[in-house]
Design a protein around this motif. Sequence first.
Motif, PDB file in Angstrom:
ATOM      1  N   CYS A  18      54.075  37.778  14.139  1.00 50.85           N
ATOM      2  CA  CYS A  18      53.230  38.981  14.183  1.00 50.85           C
ATOM      3  C   CYS A  18      51.755  38.612  14.278  1.00 50.85           C
ATOM      4  O   CYS A  18      50.996  39.242  15.030  1.00 50.85           O
ATOM      5  CB  CYS A  18      53.485  39.850  12.952  1.00 50.85           C
ATOM      6  N   ILE A  19      51.341  37.595  13.527  1.00 53.58           N
ATOM      7  CA  ILE A  19      49.942  37.181  13.572  1.00 53.58           C
ATOM      8  C   ILE A  19      49.593  36.613  14.942  1.00 53.58           C
ATOM      9  O   ILE A  19      48.504  36.851  15.481  1.00 53.58           O
ATOM     10  CB  ILE A  19      49.661  36.155  12.465  1.00 53.58           C
ATOM     11  N   THR A  20      50.530  35.870  15.526  1.00 57.86           N
ATOM     12  CA  THR A  20      50.288  35.321  16.867  1.00 57.86           C
ATOM     13  C   THR A  20      50.105  36.430  17.882  1.00 57.86           C
ATOM     14  O   THR A  20      49.179  36.399  18.706  1.00 57.86           O
ATOM     15  CB  THR A  20      51.466  34.412  17.276  1.00 57.86           C
ATOM     16  N   VAL A  21      50.994  37.427  17.843  1.00 53.51           N
ATOM     17  CA  VAL A  21      50.883  38.565  18.757  1.00 53.51           C
ATOM     18  C   VAL A  21      49.563  39.294  18.543  1.00 53.51           C
ATOM     19  O   VAL A  21      48.863  39.661  19.508  1.00 53.51           O
ATOM     20  CB  VAL A  21      52.084  39.517  18.573  1.00 53.51           C
ATOM     21  N   ALA A  22      49.215  39.498  17.263  1.00 53.55           N
ATOM     22  CA  ALA A  22      47.964  40.197  16.951  1.00 53.55           C
ATOM     23  C   ALA A  22      46.759  39.401  17.453  1.00 53.55           C
ATOM     24  O   ALA A  22      45.802  39.968  18.014  1.00 53.55           O
ATOM     25  CB  ALA A  22      47.857  40.428  15.448  1.00 53.55           C
ATOM     26  N   PHE A  23      46.806  38.076  17.272  1.00 48.20           N
ATOM     27  CA  PHE A  23      45.691  37.244  17.710  1.00 48.20           C
ATOM     28  C   PHE A  23      45.501  37.336  19.217  1.00 48.20           C
ATOM     29  O   PHE A  23      44.372  37.501  19.696  1.00 48.20           O
ATOM     30  CB  PHE A  23      45.936  35.793  17.297  1.00 48.20           C
ATOM     31  N   PHE A  24      46.576  37.226  19.980  1.00 49.86           N
ATOM     32  CA  PHE A  24      46.451  37.296  21.443  1.00 49.86           C
ATOM     33  C   PHE A  24      46.001  38.684  21.888  1.00 49.86           C
ATOM     34  O   PHE A  24      45.249  38.829  22.846  1.00 49.86           O
ATOM     35  CB  PHE A  24      47.781  36.919  22.098  1.00 49.86           C
ATOM     36  N   PHE A  25      46.461  39.702  21.188  1.00 48.70           N
ATOM     37  CA  PHE A  25      46.039  41.070  21.540  1.00 48.70           C
ATOM     38  C   PHE A  25      44.537  41.244  21.310  1.00 48.70           C
ATOM     39  O   PHE A  25      43.817  41.768  22.160  1.00 48.70           O
ATOM     40  CB  PHE A  25      46.840  42.076  20.719  1.00 48.70           C
ATOM     41  N   PHE A  26      44.074  40.793  20.153  1.00 45.01           N
ATOM     42  CA  PHE A  26      42.647  40.920  19.853  1.00 45.01           C
ATOM     43  C   PHE A  26      41.812  40.022  20.769  1.00 45.01           C
ATOM     44  O   PHE A  26      40.684  40.376  21.121  1.00 45.01           O
ATOM     45  CB  PHE A  26      42.377  40.570  18.379  1.00 45.01           C
ATOM     46  N   GLN A  27      42.370  38.881  21.158  1.00 45.14           N
ATOM     47  CA  GLN A  27      41.669  38.012  22.099  1.00 45.14           C
ATOM     48  C   GLN A  27      41.510  38.673  23.459  1.00 45.14           C
ATOM     49  O   GLN A  27      40.463  38.584  24.096  1.00 45.14           O
ATOM     50  CB  GLN A  27      42.415  36.683  22.234  1.00 45.14           C
ATOM     51  N   PHE A  28      42.535  39.371  23.863  1.00 43.33           N
ATOM     52  CA  PHE A  28      42.459  40.112  25.128  1.00 43.33           C
ATOM     53  C   PHE A  28      41.376  41.185  25.059  1.00 43.33           C
ATOM     54  O   PHE A  28      40.583  41.361  25.991  1.00 43.33           O
ATOM     55  CB  PHE A  28      43.818  40.742  25.439  1.00 43.33           C
ATOM     56  N   LEU A  29      41.315  41.898  23.934  1.00 49.67           N
ATOM     57  CA  LEU A  29      40.263  42.912  23.765  1.00 49.67           C
ATOM     58  C   LEU A  29      38.886  42.266  23.728  1.00 49.67           C
ATOM     59  O   LEU A  29      37.917  42.808  24.288  1.00 49.67           O
ATOM     60  CB  LEU A  29      40.507  43.696  22.466  1.00 49.67           C
ATOM     61  N   ALA A  30      38.778  41.113  23.061  1.00 47.95           N
ATOM     62  CA  ALA A  30      37.482  40.439  22.977  1.00 47.95           C
ATOM     63  C   ALA A  30      36.986  40.036  24.356  1.00 47.95           C
ATOM     64  O   ALA A  30      35.795  40.195  24.676  1.00 47.95           O
ATOM     65  CB  ALA A  30      37.602  39.213  22.069  1.00 47.95           C
ATOM     66  N   GLU A  31      37.873  39.499  25.183  1.00 46.61           N
ATOM     67  CA  GLU A  31      37.473  39.121  26.537  1.00 46.61           C
ATOM     68  C   GLU A  31      37.079  40.345  27.355  1.00 46.61           C
ATOM     69  O   GLU A  31      36.148  40.303  28.165  1.00 46.61           O
ATOM     70  CB  GLU A  31      38.610  38.378  27.231  1.00 46.61           C
ATOM     71  N   SER A  32      37.781  41.461  27.110  1.00 42.38           N
ATOM     72  CA  SER A  32      37.462  42.684  27.857  1.00 42.38           C
ATOM     73  C   SER A  32      36.107  43.252  27.461  1.00 42.38           C
ATOM     74  O   SER A  32      35.404  43.847  28.291  1.00 42.38           O
ATOM     75  CB  SER A  32      38.560  43.733  27.623  1.00 42.38           C
ATOM     76  N   LEU A  33      35.750  43.091  26.182  1.00 50.83           N
ATOM     77  CA  LEU A  33      34.499  43.666  25.693  1.00 50.83           C
ATOM     78  C   LEU A  33      33.304  42.764  25.934  1.00 50.83           C
ATOM     79  O   LEU A  33      32.154  43.212  25.837  1.00 50.83           O
ATOM     80  CB  LEU A  33      34.617  43.957  24.175  1.00 50.83           C
ATOM     81  N   THR A  34      33.549  41.488  26.231  1.00 51.55           N
ATOM     82  CA  THR A  34      32.433  40.548  26.426  1.00 51.55           C
ATOM     83  C   THR A  34      31.736  40.802  27.763  1.00 51.55           C
ATOM     84  O   THR A  34      32.381  40.920  28.810  1.00 51.55           O
ATOM     85  CB  THR A  34      32.943  39.107  26.378  1.00 51.55           C
ATOM     86  N   ALA A  35      30.412  40.899  27.700  1.00 53.16           N
ATOM     87  CA  ALA A  35      29.603  41.098  28.925  1.00 53.16           C
ATOM     88  C   ALA A  35      28.743  39.863  29.154  1.00 53.16           C
ATOM     89  O   ALA A  35      28.340  39.180  28.200  1.00 53.16           O
ATOM     90  CB  ALA A  35      28.723  42.335  28.780  1.00 53.16           C
ATOM     91  N   GLN A  36      28.463  39.556  30.378  1.00 53.15           N
ATOM     92  CA  GLN A  36      27.616  38.417  30.710  1.00 53.15           C
ATOM     93  C   GLN A  36      26.776  38.734  31.944  1.00 53.15           C
ATOM     94  O   GLN A  36      27.110  39.625  32.721  1.00 53.15           O
ATOM     95  CB  GLN A  36      28.454  37.157  30.925  1.00 53.15           C
ATOM     96  N   GLU A  37      25.694  37.987  32.093  1.00 54.92           N
ATOM     97  CA  GLU A  37      24.763  38.221  33.206  1.00 54.92           C
ATOM     98  C   GLU A  37      24.244  36.875  33.709  1.00 54.92           C
ATOM     99  O   GLU A  37      23.928  35.980  32.903  1.00 54.92           O
ATOM    100  CB  GLU A  37      23.604  39.097  32.711  1.00 54.92           C
ATOM    101  N   HIS A  38      24.191  36.703  35.029  1.00 56.78           N
ATOM    102  CA  HIS A  38      23.741  35.443  35.650  1.00 56.78           C
ATOM    103  C   HIS A  38      22.278  35.596  36.062  1.00 56.78           C
ATOM    104  O   HIS A  38      21.949  36.374  36.945  1.00 56.78           O
ATOM    105  CB  HIS A  38      24.615  35.109  36.865  1.00 56.78           C
ATOM    106  N   ILE A  39      21.424  34.851  35.387  1.00 55.81           N
ATOM    107  CA  ILE A  39      19.980  34.950  35.640  1.00 55.81           C
ATOM    108  C   ILE A  39      19.414  33.547  35.770  1.00 55.81           C
ATOM    109  O   ILE A  39      19.621  32.694  34.895  1.00 55.81           O
ATOM    110  CB  ILE A  39      19.253  35.701  34.501  1.00 55.81           C
ATOM    111  N   ALA A  40      18.708  33.331  36.837  1.00 54.41           N
ATOM    112  CA  ALA A  40      18.013  32.050  37.068  1.00 54.41           C
ATOM    113  C   ALA A  40      18.972  30.880  36.940  1.00 54.41           C
ATOM    114  O   ALA A  40      18.724  29.925  36.185  1.00 54.41           O
ATOM    115  CB  ALA A  40      16.827  31.917  36.103  1.00 54.41           C
ATOM    116  N   ASP A  41      20.070  30.940  37.668  1.00 59.36           N
ATOM    117  CA  ASP A  41      21.062  29.865  37.747  1.00 59.36           C
ATOM    118  C   ASP A  41      21.729  29.552  36.410  1.00 59.36           C
ATOM    119  O   ASP A  41      22.228  28.446  36.185  1.00 59.36           O
ATOM    120  CB  ASP A  41      20.428  28.567  38.282  1.00 59.36           C
TER     121      ASP A  41
END
Length: 741
Positions: free
Chosen positions: A20-43
């Motif tokens: 259950c913890i493994t499933v929960a961890f991967f689920f939350f990891q998927f949400l974390a990647e979805s919520l993470t924003a990034q921007e490419h500035i000056a190489d």
Amino acid sequence: MILAEAKDDILLKRMMGPFCITVAFFFFQFLAESLTAQEHIADATIRFYDLTLPLISALLVLYRKKALPILGVFFLYSISCHPLSAKLTLTSQLMAALISQLLYYWNTGKRGAVSFGRSQLTPRRIGWLVCCNSLLYVIFHHWLQANFDPESATEIFTVQTLINLQWMMNSCITGIPFCYLLLRVCHKPAWGLQYLRHVKASVKSGPSILYQAIWWFLLLIIMYCLISNNINTLLFTDYSLLWLLPVMLWGTVRIGHALVAPVWVIILALLGNYIDGYISIANTLTNANHLHSLIISSTTIFIFSLTIVATGVISAHNRKYSQHVSRLYRSEPNTGLLNFQALSMDIDKHSAEALCLIRCPELNELEQTYGVEFRFEFVKALSSYITGLLPCCDQVYYSPGHGIILRLNTLPDVPVFYRSLRVFRFQWKTSILGLNCGVAYTSDKRIIRNLSEAIKQLNINSYISLLHGRPLSLSPTVPGDNIVESGVIRDVLQQAIDRQSLMLMAQPIVSTVLSAQPVISVRGKIHYHEILIRLKTADDKLIFPDTFLPLARKGGLLPALDITVIEQTFRFMQSRKTSDPDCYFSINLTPESLYQTDFLDNVSTLFKKYSIAPHRIIFEIIESEILDNDNASDILRSLRNAGSKIAIDDFGTGSSSYDRLRILNADILKIDGSFIKNIIDDPFSYCAVKSFCEMAKLKNMEIVAEFVENEEIAQLLTEMGIDWLQGYHIGKPIPVEQAEL
């Protein structure tokens, strides 16, 4: 087979937990990647609010070694499914999390896994899990890029790196507690319910609903200004960031960090994904300007996060300390139960349908036998038992001066409750005791509102309840005009002793020998009088000895009371030395007086002061263990040697009466009235009295029969050879001034 099935169930539960913890961890990891924003500035790539590293760190904090298999699977999954840049990022995060967790565990030990928000661990967590973690991530990420992806590698000491570091620190300081909360709820839902109850209690004990609604409204307005793409107004720029801090600080202090912390995580995720709303690239002339705005905003947000976390920890600590002080103020220290002050505050705050007082006077005597701990353990055990009996009971209170007090939401079936109370047994070491309690209660709101008066009246009625063997309801008419409060009795008794104003009553004791032959005790007199005492209140109510003697015993006033009776009697005898120079009186002595080492000196002084011949006084003592006390025996022997007579009162009711009769030296034996009043119809009483008479004669003692209520009893006692008769048939007690001496 049953044992095998049980083992299978246990094994299944152990396997389901990590799964259950493994499933929960991967689920939350998927949400974390979805919520993470990034921007490419000056190489260079700038990552904003990222919950991946906090999630990995929270998993390690919570499970330590047990988290390694999960992270191993996660690493293999990332290697096989992600592009090179993502692989390097995740590898950097794993390495940073493992090293910082190892250092954190070395510094804190096992206690490092406790919930977040504890002030003792907060500095260490910020140092290892936030600063060290973020810094290691930046270093490892730059090193991996330089070795495995040179094309995307940049200088480490750049503005972009500083922005990434600050956003990662911001992610760790807020995201690790948040991810820890999510993982622990998945692992143990009951803990999640407890957390929700804590949030509910914080909200309930916080400001009014109106102020909380205003707080939510301001928060929504500020966030709307920050994430909306409106660049023509100052409020829709990073200027509005400045207003977040005071609003969030107010919520942290007044509402509680338990609610505000998850809200702040949501706000940071929105600020990371909608950064173009308040710092738009379209509104900046150059990348340098844009980077400058980004570094200012990231620094501001990190300082806000650090301030909010620190304030939340300090506020939680102060709130906990304040609650602890409040509990001490509201609780009785020896039992931990709520005290009278708490009852008074709760009565003012909440409505009570009924009050009930439970009192056990026997505790005072048992405390002397078993020690003071006995009282407190008994009270705790009884209160726990009562809580199980009365689900309608809102609170149990304890006041050492009164007893256990119940504040009831609804009035239960009191007789049933009283019967259940009598069944209660308390085990103390090897003893199992059942103590009778008096129960008094009231549901009258007018009485309850005047709490001090209510407790006083309930206290009085609890004593009456104990005597009657049933619970007693209190109403304005129940106590009646004939009940005098114990406090009033105690005051009247003290004043009577101090002023020597006891009401002396005299009851005649008449001889059955009508001849002129002298008798041992009173030298030929055919009658003498026993001195009895009464108290009289200011409104002329009479208080009898069975009411005030227990209070005198508890207050240690019996020796003083006996001396006062003796002196008042001697003063009366001195006033009658001309008209009644040969009157005789019998005076009762309590066992407590005979324990006093100065009692004999005080009595001798009074004999001399009032010029009273000792042979005119008979001292009555109760047949009990007092006769075995050396000091008491010496006092009685000295009184006899001085010329006074000693009478054994209430003979037959004590233990080992015959044995004491054999060894004691006294002049008069007074047979207890319980034998005399039944002597006509009860053969046992008749034989007992006859036996007492025969043995008293062997000791050359005179015999007094108490409780002579009619002529038939008097005639029978005369025929049996009783020397003296006392009772209502012979004469009732009257004021000593009116007695025929």
